[in-house]
Design an enzyme around this catalytic site. Structure first.
Site, PDB file in Angstrom:
ATOM      1  N   ARG A 141       8.582   6.230   8.097  1.00 32.79           N
ATOM      2  CA  ARG A 141       8.328   5.531   9.296  1.00 32.79           C
ATOM      3  C   ARG A 141       6.975   5.369   9.700  1.00 32.79           C
ATOM      4  NH1 ARG A 141      14.241   8.307  11.255  1.00 32.79           N
ATOM      5  NH2 ARG A 141      15.264   6.581  10.399  1.00 32.79           N
TER       6      ARG A 141
ATOM      7  N   PHE B  80      13.475  -2.495   8.693  1.00 37.14           N
ATOM      8  CA  PHE B  80      13.596  -1.599   7.434  1.00 37.14           C
ATOM      9  C   PHE B  80      13.120  -0.166   7.870  1.00 37.14           C
ATOM     10  CE2 PHE B  80       9.616  -3.686   5.205  1.00 37.14           C
ATOM     11  CZ  PHE B  80       8.971  -3.189   6.257  1.00 37.14           C
ATOM     12  N   GLU B  81      13.277   0.696   7.315  1.00 39.10           N
ATOM     13  CA  GLU B  81      12.924   2.222   7.251  1.00 39.10           C
ATOM     14  C   GLU B  81      13.752   2.345   8.700  1.00 39.10           C
ATOM     15  OE1 GLU B  81      11.651   4.007   5.279  1.00 39.10           O
ATOM     16  OE2 GLU B  81       9.979   2.960   4.347  1.00 39.10           O
ATOM     17  N   GLY B  82      14.976   2.031   9.153  1.00 39.52           N
ATOM     18  CA  GLY B  82      15.490   2.283  10.207  1.00 39.52           C
ATOM     19  C   GLY B  82      15.473   1.086  11.111  1.00 39.52           C
TER      20      GLY B  82
ATOM     21  N   LEU C 109      12.144   9.812   5.171  1.00 39.08           N
ATOM     22  CA  LEU C 109      12.012   8.725   6.163  1.00 39.08           C
ATOM     23  C   LEU C 109      11.359   9.243   7.322  1.00 39.08           C
ATOM     24  CD1 LEU C 109      15.759   7.362   6.102  1.00 39.08           C
ATOM     25  CD2 LEU C 109      13.770   6.249   5.164  1.00 39.08           C
TER      26      LEU C 109
END
Length: 384
Positions: free
Chosen positions: A245, A364-366, A241
């Site tokens: 990011r 998304f992606e955190g 991740l």
């Protein structure tokens, strides 16, 4: 879009030129049709793979491009400026390749990685679940080890999978034991018996590439599909991740650049009160702020990428890049709609689509709230 890029090598400059040529030929003419009709661009990812654009950040010995991350991300930005959904799917594919490359055995990498990096098979990333998004440690999808080395039986539901039902493989994270150290990573074929997918989510944007749930009904994965050690899954997921990011930061920057370009072109053509609207100070200053924000977003993701390329810690910088670039994309696309006025609110111009596409990038992606948590924890640790 023709960003004046500072690239490390002549080879990188040639790669950017190739990307622009392919993007202008293959992406720009098709994006409006497929996004409006919500249809998948058949054959497009194979074209990107044949051009070598789907494995850029990985070693040449396995079929990758051997490019530093700062170059790969600028390629991704060029794709995003033409078609955000395709760029995001490319970023997710790169993310899905990371577990095997970073944690797989030499035998696993030799067997599977070349087809992945050459784009002969496209990847999806399967971490989230309906009740486990930001809190990845709470996932419940189970992979039960069978006796006598008979592999793993996977049961449960996964959610929010980009390229769901279309990908040839998935980086799957499933629980093999209780607790935060009980999650493991698997390289799961898309054709696994007992694996089915839900209908594509009805999304605000990024319509041309499906996002789905996945249902695992006692599906069998062979023993050699385990990547890394049992219980290493969250370490693998979070490692991937950090890279993902940066990919989303580059996509967001490309999207913001496209919105800026559209707004500037319109402001130079449209007249009010006998002057081009770009010559009105209020509008000119708005465009200046948009341009400065895009430049800052690009600089932020490049700083994080260069740290990664030098082998230095970059987790906090990756979160900052994702936070800044995606917030920038939301602001710049919204301002682009404002610049175009009523026309910006219609589908005759792309800025309304850019605005819809920017919103998901903050999620998304955190989520960007999670990015702030990562950054603040990094600051707290630095003081200990």
């Amino acid at each position: 879009m023709d960003v004046d890029r500072l690239l490390p090598t002549p080879e990188a400059a040639d790669l950017i030129a190739l990307t622009r040529e392919i993007a202008d030929k293959e992406l720009s003419p098709r994006v409006d049709e497929h996004e409006a009709a919500e249809t998948y661009p058949e054959g497009l990812f194979a074209t990107l793979g044949e051009a070598g654009l789907l494995g850029l950040a990985y070693p040449e010995e396995y079929g990758g491009g051997g490019q530093p991350y700062e170059v790969y991300l600028q390629v991704l930005e060029e794709l995003a400026a033409r078609w955000a959904a395709v760029a995001v799917a490319t970023s997710v594919h790169t993310l899905a390749c990371h577990p095997l490359h970073a944690f797989g055995t030499p035998e696993q990498k030799e067997r599977w990685l070349p087809a992945m990096l050459e784009g002969r098979t496209i990847g999806g990333y399967s971490l989230s679940e309906p009740q486990a998004g930001s809190d990845a440690a709470s996932l419940s999808c189970k992979a039960e080890r069978q006796e006598d080395g008979g592999g793993y039986r996977v049961t449960g539901t996964k959610a929010w999978i980009t390229h769901g039902g279309r990908a040839g493989f998935y980086a799957l994270f499933a629980r093999t034991a209780p607790g935060s150290h009980g999650v493991s990573c698997f390289l799961a074929p898309g054709t696994t018996e007992g694996l089915t997918f839900g209908a594509p989510e009805r999304k605000m944007g990024l319509q041309a590439v499906p996002t789905t749930a996945a249902y695992w009904d006692g599906a069998l994965l062979e023993e050699d599909r385990l990547v890394g050690e049992e219980g290493q899954g969250l370490q693998i997921a979070f490692s991937a991740l950090d890279n993902g990011r940066l990919g989303i930061a580059a996509c967001a920057t490309g999207l913001a650049q496209a919105a800026l370009d559209t707004a500037v072109a319109y402001a130079n053509e449209r007249t009010t009160f006998g002057r081009r609207i770009v010559d009105h100070q209020g509008l000119g200053f708005l465009l200046a702020d948009m341009a400065a924000a895009v430049d800052a977003a690009r600089a932020t993701y490049l700083d994080a990428a260069r740290r990664r390329d030098l082998g230095r810690p970059f987790s906090r910088q990756a979160s900052a890049a994702k936070l800044i670039a995606t917030d920038t994309a939301m602001k710049v696309t919204t301002d682009a709609v404002q610049v175009l006025g009523g026309y910006g609110y219609t589908r005759d111009f792309p800025v309304e689509r850019y605005m819809r596409e920017a919103k998901i990038m903050q999620i998304f992606e955190g989520t960007n709230q999670i990015q702030r948590l990562v950054i603040s924890r990094g600051l707290a640790l630095a003081e200990k």
